[in-house]
Structure formats: C-alpha cells, structure tokens
Scaffold this motif. Structure first.
Motif: not given
Length: 70
Positions: A1-23
């Motif tokens: 594991m290593k530090p990650i950018s917010r953009r990469e976090l969102i991309r990978r969460l979407r790959a795991l089935g999350f939708i968004g981000p929502f405000v």
C-alpha cells in the motif's frame, strides 16, 4: 500500500462498485447499496496510508480487494 491521489481513490472505488462522488455537507460521498462513504476533500497532497486504510475499513473493502483493482 502507498499514498494515493483523490482522483485515483475515486477511480478505484468506482471499479469496486461505488457510484459518485456526490456533493454533501462538508465532504463528498460515494455510495454502494446502502453504504454511504465519505471521501476526503481535494487538497494538494496525496491521501496518506493511514487515512486510506480507514476509508477501506469504512467501505468494507479488504486490502486484497483493493490491491486487485490496480
């Protein structure tokens, strides 16, 4: 594991089935089923390993699942 950018976090969460981000209130959030996950606001640096581990715990994602989304 290593530090990650917010953009990469969102991309990978979407790959795991999350939708968004929502405000929402003070933070954006992503959803998967009934689970609502707050994500960090944009800032200059990467998301630290300790914060990433806390996000994964709240998202009910194992480190193995996370590493498989690379």
């Amino acid at each position: 594991m290593k530090p990650i950018s917010r953009r990469e976090l969102i991309r990978r969460l979407r790959a795991l089935g999350f939708i968004g981000p929502f405000v929402g209130g003070r933070h954006s959030f992503m959803c998967r089923g009934q689970l609502k996950l707050r994500i960090p606001n944009p800032h200059k640096g990467d998301i630290s390993i300790s914060l990433l581990k806390e996000i994964l715990r709240q998202a009910e994602i194992s480190e193995n699942e996370w590493n498989d989304t690379c």
